[in-house]
Design a protein around this motif. Sequence first.
Motif: not given
Length: 143
Positions: A71-80, A10-17, A56-66
């Motif tokens: 960075g990068g695209l809006d999360p919804m735009a990146a998802q679309i 995605g937009a610069g999000r790092n995951v460990t695989v 989904r296994v866990t809850m999907r959070w709508a917005a960041r608390v902080d």
Amino acid sequence: MRKLVERTVGAGRNVTVNVGESPLSWLRARGLVDARQFEAGERLRGDYETAALGPRVTMRWAARVDGGSGGGLDPMAAQIAAKRRFDAAMADVGRGLRDIAWRVICAGEGLPAAEKALGWPARGGRLVLTLALDRLADHYRLP
């Protein structure tokens, strides 16, 4: 053997695989798919994960608390955008090859389980999967 790799999705999000858990990585490690096919499959899986198409296994959070954007695209735009890329790639793979590609690359099913679910003979899925991966590589214009 457990091999963890940090990947950017995605937009610069790092995951460990854990690459040892991916059926596509297993096939690559044994020389059953080439580097081009592997890269095509990983791109498709990245779009699938970014588009959040899996269960989904866990809850999907709508917005960041902080209040940070991440960075990068809006999360919804990146998802679309990822969903559109995924749909275009699967359309280019074609009807006869789409099922095995989705099962092995996106759903993480091993070839024997995918063959059984599709009602195919044992060892018939690898050939069809490599054809699907070649079409994906062509779609992504990989050298």
